[in-house]
Design a protein around this motif. Sequence first.
Motif, short mmCIF file in Angstrom:
data_model
loop_
_atom_site.label_atom_id
_atom_site.label_comp_id
_atom_site.label_asym_id
_atom_site.label_seq_id
_atom_site.Cartn_x
_atom_site.Cartn_y
_atom_site.Cartn_z
N VAL A 106 -2.92 -50.07 -66.20
CA VAL A 106 -3.64 -50.25 -67.45
C VAL A 106 -5.13 -50.01 -67.24
O VAL A 106 -5.79 -49.31 -68.03
N LEU A 107 -5.69 -50.54 -66.17
CA LEU A 107 -7.12 -50.36 -65.89
C LEU A 107 -7.47 -48.89 -65.73
O LEU A 107 -8.47 -48.42 -66.28
N THR A 108 -6.65 -48.15 -64.98
CA THR A 108 -6.91 -46.72 -64.78
C THR A 108 -6.89 -45.98 -66.11
O THR A 108 -7.76 -45.14 -66.38
N ASN A 109 -5.91 -46.29 -66.97
CA ASN A 109 -5.86 -45.64 -68.27
C ASN A 109 -7.12 -45.89 -69.08
O ASN A 109 -7.63 -44.98 -69.75
N VAL A 110 -7.64 -47.09 -69.02
CA VAL A 110 -8.85 -47.40 -69.78
C VAL A 110 -10.06 -46.72 -69.17
O VAL A 110 -10.90 -46.16 -69.89
N VAL A 111 -10.16 -46.72 -67.86
CA VAL A 111 -11.28 -46.04 -67.19
C VAL A 111 -11.31 -44.56 -67.56
O VAL A 111 -12.38 -43.96 -67.70
N HIS A 112 -10.15 -43.95 -67.75
CA HIS A 112 -10.09 -42.54 -68.13
C HIS A 112 -10.87 -42.25 -69.41
O HIS A 112 -11.30 -41.12 -69.63
N GLY A 116 -15.26 -38.32 -70.07
CA GLY A 116 -16.08 -37.35 -70.78
C GLY A 116 -17.56 -37.49 -70.50
O GLY A 116 -18.30 -36.51 -70.46
N ARG A 117 -18.03 -38.73 -70.29
CA ARG A 117 -19.45 -38.96 -70.03
C ARG A 117 -19.73 -39.30 -68.57
O ARG A 117 -20.89 -39.30 -68.14
N ALA A 118 -18.68 -39.63 -67.81
CA ALA A 118 -18.83 -39.97 -66.39
C ALA A 118 -17.69 -39.31 -65.62
O ALA A 118 -16.74 -39.97 -65.20
N PRO A 119 -17.77 -37.97 -65.43
CA PRO A 119 -16.63 -37.22 -64.89
C PRO A 119 -16.45 -37.29 -63.38
O PRO A 119 -15.82 -36.41 -62.80
N SER A 120 -16.97 -38.29 -62.74
CA SER A 120 -16.82 -38.43 -61.29
C SER A 120 -15.35 -38.57 -60.89
O SER A 120 -14.59 -39.28 -61.55
N PRO A 121 -14.93 -37.90 -59.80
CA PRO A 121 -13.55 -38.07 -59.31
C PRO A 121 -13.21 -39.52 -59.02
O PRO A 121 -12.04 -39.90 -59.06
N ARG A 122 -14.22 -40.34 -58.76
CA ARG A 122 -13.96 -41.75 -58.51
C ARG A 122 -13.34 -42.43 -59.73
O ARG A 122 -12.62 -43.43 -59.61
N ASN A 123 -13.62 -41.88 -60.91
CA ASN A 123 -13.11 -42.49 -62.13
C ASN A 123 -11.72 -42.00 -62.51
O ASN A 123 -11.21 -42.32 -63.59
N GLY A 126 -8.54 -46.45 -61.42
CA GLY A 126 -9.26 -47.70 -61.59
C GLY A 126 -9.71 -48.31 -60.28
O GLY A 126 -10.79 -48.90 -60.19
N ALA A 127 -8.89 -48.14 -59.24
CA ALA A 127 -9.20 -48.76 -57.95
C ALA A 127 -10.42 -48.16 -57.29
O ALA A 127 -11.10 -48.82 -56.49
N THR A 128 -10.73 -46.91 -57.59
CA THR A 128 -11.88 -46.24 -56.96
C THR A 128 -13.04 -46.04 -57.92
O THR A 128 -14.07 -45.48 -57.53
N ALA A 129 -12.88 -46.46 -59.16
CA ALA A 129 -13.93 -46.25 -60.16
C ALA A 129 -15.22 -46.95 -59.77
O ALA A 129 -15.21 -47.96 -59.07
N LYS A 130 -16.31 -46.38 -60.24
CA LYS A 130 -17.61 -47.00 -59.99
C LYS A 130 -17.63 -48.39 -60.62
O LYS A 130 -17.02 -48.61 -61.67
N PRO A 131 -18.35 -49.33 -59.99
CA PRO A 131 -18.35 -50.72 -60.50
C PRO A 131 -18.70 -50.83 -61.99
O PRO A 131 -18.10 -51.62 -62.71
N GLU A 132 -19.67 -50.02 -62.44
CA GLU A 132 -20.07 -50.12 -63.85
C GLU A 132 -18.94 -49.69 -64.78
O GLU A 132 -18.78 -50.25 -65.87
#
Length: 268
Positions: A106-112, A116-123, A126-132
């Motif tokens: 669920v978290l990964t789906n929401v981070v997706h 569009g505004r933060a296209p980093s591969p980290r995003n 969810g587990a690797t997304a930037k803290p913000e």
Amino acid sequence: MPQSDTTGSQVIRVAGLNKVYSTGTQALKDINFTATAGETVVLLGANGSGKSTLQKCFNRLVEPTSGTVKVLDTDVTSANKQQLKTLRRQVGMVHQRINLVRELSVLTNVVHGALGRAPSPRNWLGATAKPEQRDEAMEALHRVGLAHTAGKRAEQLSGGQQQRVAIARMLMQRPKIVLADEPVAALDPHAGRAVMDMLWEITEEQNLTLVCTLHQLELARAYGSRIVALREGHLDIDTHISQLADRQLEGLYTSNSTEQVVLEGAGR
């Protein structure tokens, strides 16, 4: 989350809009329409009336044949690819088909929603997304009452919960306009009401413009402040809900049995 500060200004302007498909079917016929910031508009009409086509013209998912469409001061009908990409980041969408990646959390789906505004591969996860982005995604999930499901796979949630996750994902875009296309058509009445309540509350809180297509007349009466109805491609009704009489809807729907049931359920 950021809120629109353009209250009262026109954010959607449509003039002389026509759409003719390659089959020769004219889906839209000389449509003129405006919507202001923070306004709630419900689009009604039978299958084939043109309401979904009209909505898709707002961000050019459907290419108009003639006429003009301006959204958030972007001339959609003449916009290049980059201008369309920028515009679409500001237009959130909630679909009948929820379109979550069912195998992902669920978290990964929401981070997706932020890609569009933060296209980093980290995003991408969810587990690797930037803290913000993780914090913002959790805030969005908390807003829809599903923070406790962040670690679950999307497929483990009920249909109503999945649609609320889709709303949280849409919030991650930080949109100014929300286009909802039959958002509760696949849900049972109880879950559908919960999703409609959530969608209306959030758009009001953030002063977002909402254009929502519906078949259910009773939901339109319960949630819509302004009703715009299409019939055979023409704009047939555009009025405030308080001024709408049932007789104005005569002939709006076809004799399709499903749609007739909807009308009968609305007390016609």
